[in-house]
Write a protein that holds these residues in place. Structure first.
Motif, PDB file in Angstrom:
ATOM      1  N   ILE A 192       9.236  44.327   3.636  1.00 40.37           N
ATOM      2  CA  ILE A 192       9.559  44.650   5.026  1.00 40.37           C
ATOM      3  C   ILE A 192       9.835  46.143   5.104  1.00 40.37           C
ATOM      4  O   ILE A 192      10.727  46.652   4.425  1.00 40.37           O
ATOM      5  CB  ILE A 192      10.800  43.876   5.518  1.00 40.37           C
ATOM      6  N   GLN A 193       9.064  46.835   5.909  1.00 41.94           N
ATOM      7  CA  GLN A 193       9.263  48.264   6.119  1.00 41.94           C
ATOM      8  C   GLN A 193       9.901  48.468   7.490  1.00 41.94           C
ATOM      9  O   GLN A 193       9.481  47.848   8.465  1.00 41.94           O
ATOM     10  CB  GLN A 193       7.932  49.007   6.028  1.00 41.94           C
ATOM     11  N   PRO A 194      10.916  49.319   7.586  1.00 41.81           N
ATOM     12  CA  PRO A 194      11.626  49.468   8.859  1.00 41.81           C
ATOM     13  C   PRO A 194      10.799  50.172   9.921  1.00 41.81           C
ATOM     14  O   PRO A 194       9.866  50.909   9.621  1.00 41.81           O
ATOM     15  CB  PRO A 194      12.856  50.301   8.476  1.00 41.81           C
ATOM     16  N   ALA A 195      11.166  49.926  11.165  1.00 43.18           N
ATOM     17  CA  ALA A 195      10.572  50.649  12.292  1.00 43.18           C
ATOM     18  C   ALA A 195      11.326  51.950  12.487  1.00 43.18           C
ATOM     19  O   ALA A 195      12.534  52.015  12.269  1.00 43.18           O
ATOM     20  CB  ALA A 195      10.669  49.795  13.556  1.00 43.18           C
ATOM     21  N   ARG A 196      10.608  52.981  12.879  1.00 38.17           N
ATOM     22  CA  ARG A 196      11.260  54.266  13.178  1.00 38.17           C
ATOM     23  C   ARG A 196      11.275  54.453  14.691  1.00 38.17           C
ATOM     24  O   ARG A 196      10.238  54.447  15.342  1.00 38.17           O
ATOM     25  CB  ARG A 196      10.542  55.416  12.493  1.00 38.17           C
ATOM     26  N   LEU A 197      12.485  54.653  15.235  1.00 39.45           N
ATOM     27  CA  LEU A 197      12.680  54.822  16.662  1.00 39.45           C
ATOM     28  C   LEU A 197      13.371  56.152  16.934  1.00 39.45           C
ATOM     29  O   LEU A 197      13.877  56.796  16.011  1.00 39.45           O
ATOM     30  CB  LEU A 197      13.541  53.682  17.231  1.00 39.45           C
ATOM     31  N   THR A 198      13.387  56.560  18.185  1.00 39.66           N
ATOM     32  CA  THR A 198      14.083  57.785  18.579  1.00 39.66           C
ATOM     33  C   THR A 198      15.113  57.462  19.648  1.00 39.66           C
ATOM     34  O   THR A 198      14.962  56.502  20.418  1.00 39.66           O
ATOM     35  CB  THR A 198      13.111  58.846  19.116  1.00 39.66           C
ATOM     36  N   ARG A 199      16.151  58.270  19.686  1.00 45.22           N
ATOM     37  CA  ARG A 199      17.201  58.096  20.670  1.00 45.22           C
ATOM     38  C   ARG A 199      17.678  59.479  21.114  1.00 45.22           C
ATOM     39  O   ARG A 199      17.787  60.396  20.296  1.00 45.22           O
ATOM     40  CB  ARG A 199      18.363  57.312  20.061  1.00 45.22           C
ATOM     41  N   VAL A 200      17.977  59.611  22.385  1.00 45.32           N
ATOM     42  CA  VAL A 200      18.513  60.862  22.910  1.00 45.32           C
ATOM     43  C   VAL A 200      20.032  60.765  22.923  1.00 45.32           C
ATOM     44  O   VAL A 200      20.595  59.829  23.496  1.00 45.32           O
ATOM     45  CB  VAL A 200      17.983  61.166  24.325  1.00 45.32           C
ATOM     46  N   VAL A 201      20.695  61.710  22.260  1.00 40.94           N
ATOM     47  CA  VAL A 201      22.155  61.735  22.222  1.00 40.94           C
ATOM     48  C   VAL A 201      22.636  63.062  22.780  1.00 40.94           C
ATOM     49  O   VAL A 201      21.913  64.056  22.799  1.00 40.94           O
ATOM     50  CB  VAL A 201      22.681  61.552  20.775  1.00 40.94           C
ATOM     51  N   THR A 202      23.861  63.066  23.228  1.00 46.29           N
ATOM     52  CA  THR A 202      24.469  64.281  23.764  1.00 46.29           C
ATOM     53  C   THR A 202      25.551  64.748  22.805  1.00 46.29           C
ATOM     54  O   THR A 202      26.445  63.982  22.444  1.00 46.29           O
ATOM     55  CB  THR A 202      25.079  64.029  25.150  1.00 46.29           C
ATOM     56  N   ARG A 203      25.464  65.985  22.380  1.00 47.79           N
ATOM     57  CA  ARG A 203      26.431  66.540  21.445  1.00 47.79           C
ATOM     58  C   ARG A 203      27.272  67.600  22.143  1.00 47.79           C
ATOM     59  O   ARG A 203      26.739  68.510  22.784  1.00 47.79           O
ATOM     60  CB  ARG A 203      25.714  67.147  20.234  1.00 47.79           C
ATOM     61  N   ASP A 204      28.571  67.496  21.975  1.00 45.08           N
ATOM     62  CA  ASP A 204      29.500  68.430  22.590  1.00 45.08           C
ATOM     63  C   ASP A 204      29.482  69.751  21.814  1.00 45.08           C
ATOM     64  O   ASP A 204      29.789  69.788  20.629  1.00 45.08           O
ATOM     65  CB  ASP A 204      30.908  67.826  22.568  1.00 45.08           C
ATOM     66  N   GLN A 205      29.078  70.817  22.486  1.00 43.34           N
ATOM     67  CA  GLN A 205      28.994  72.121  21.830  1.00 43.34           C
ATOM     68  C   GLN A 205      30.221  72.992  22.127  1.00 43.34           C
ATOM     69  O   GLN A 205      30.234  74.181  21.854  1.00 43.34           O
ATOM     70  CB  GLN A 205      27.725  72.847  22.269  1.00 43.34           C
ATOM     71  N   GLY A 206      31.258  72.399  22.696  1.00 41.30           N
ATOM     72  CA  GLY A 206      32.457  73.175  22.987  1.00 41.30           C
ATOM     73  C   GLY A 206      32.610  73.409  24.475  1.00 41.30           C
ATOM     74  O   GLY A 206      31.702  73.192  25.271  1.00 41.30           O
TER      75      GLY A 206
END
Length: 358
Positions: free
Chosen positions: A74-88
């Protein structure tokens, strides 16, 4: 040469069932432990962070089917996700797209069951490809959501879309080891995803669950397509599959349905019908279930999955033979006696198989 030569192949019609309490079992494919049940939280997908080599290692398993041993990767699926990172405080949050890898889990198992059930509706399937040997279907995400709700499972459109994507990207390799040096390493019976083609038509004017009428097109993998075209499927109880809460219980029901040979006794439950015997270790290995750090917790989970078949009326009774070292239980062998209701399902399936062949 393929047995199918026309777009309106009779095989596709024979795959249809008006009885919505029934589904179809494709034995080898459905008995392969293709899911990774990595959590106990109700079936969320087994998300994994990439390793140092920037990928997650495949999972390799071995399982038995009708006296033969098969290798599964079983080989995993590769997905993408948009995240928000606090830059200060001085800057606004910046959205970033990250990649992650995920194995199909219980959620994907249930969604795949529902897709296959929808495939049995009238005129749902069609043939495609240059040689007309690809089995494909169309549906909407709302139809999946509605069917899930009808069988006691609630998923958002977002979750359904993600599950379908995981099934379309997670690769499965099923191989039978070669017999000796002459045959070498053996040929792969399947090297594909569950759905090698998946297209979800986007509606830019609809977002979130409002986009539930988005039309989806998918293609079944070669093993499933071949089984449909060559009538290598048998009816099983969709109601039982959906009512069973544990994925191990579902696997056990499929195993009983695939391998139980009704002896032809005149009456259901006739004493001439033999019980099926499986050890806890056989169930653990062949179902792909979780293994707990404490042996007794693993055995308790297996017993719970077996007992669920008695509670649902699939089995009349289960005798548990304990292998002990002192007071400690090292193993359990389950002697499972099928119920009259289950035997009636087996006879019904055999009658449908004979009618299809005729």
């Amino acid at each position: 040469m393929s047995k199918v030569t026309t777009p309106n192949a009779l095989q596709l019609v024979l795959f249809e069932l008006e009885d919505r309490s029934q589904s179809h079992l494709i034995a080898l494919y459905d008995l392969a432990p293709r899911y990774v049940f990595a959590s106990r939280d109700g079936g969320r997908s087994a998300e994994t962070a990439p390793a140092k080599g920037n990928f997650v290692a495949s999972i390799k398993r071995e399982f038995a089917y009708r006296g033969s041993t098969f290798n599964l990767t079983i080989q995993p699926a590769r997905l993408t996700r948009v995240v928000t990172r606090d830059q200060g405080a001085a800057q606004a949050d910046s959205p970033t797209e990250i990649e992650y890898e995920v194995f199909p889990a219980e959620r994907e198992q249930v969604v795949e069951h529902v897709v296959r059930r929808l495939a049995m509706d009238r005129s749902r399937l069609s043939l495609g490809g240059e040689n007309r040997d690809k089995v494909q279907m169309r549906f909407t995400l709302y139809e999946i959501q509605r069917e899930l709700r009808a069988v006691g499972h609630t998923l958002s459109i977002r979750d359904i879309r993600e599950s379908l994507t995981i099934l379309a990207r997670s690769r499965i390799i099923i191989a039978k080891p070669g017999d000796g040096a002459k045959k070498g390493r053996g040929a792969n019976l399947l090297e594909s995803t569950a759905f090698p083609v998946l297209a979800i038509r986007s509606r830019p004017d609809l977002v979130g669950d409002e986009g539930s009428d988005e039309e989806t097109h998918l293609q079944f993998n070669p093993l499933v397509s071949s089984a449909i075209r060559n009538l290598e499927f048998k009816p099983v109880s969709y109601q039982w599959l959906m009512r069973l809460k544990s994925p191990v219980s579902r696997w056990l029901y499929n195993r009983l349905s695939a391998e139980y040979d009704y002896s032809g006794a005149d009456a259901p439950g006739d004493l001439g019908v033999k019980a099926m015997t499986l050890s806890a270790d056989e169930i653990i290995k062949n179902s792909g279930m979780n293994v707990w750090s404490r042996r007794r917790d693993t055995l308790r989970a297996v017993s719970s999955a077996v007992d669920a078949l008695v509670e649902e009326g699939i089995l009349t009774s289960v005798e548990k033979l304990y292998d002990k070292i002192g007071a400690r239980i090292e193993g359990i062998t389950y002697v499972m006696l099928p119920s009259a209701k289950f035997l009636a399902q087996v006879r019904k399936a055999q009658a449908v198989e004979r009618a299809n062949a005729a």
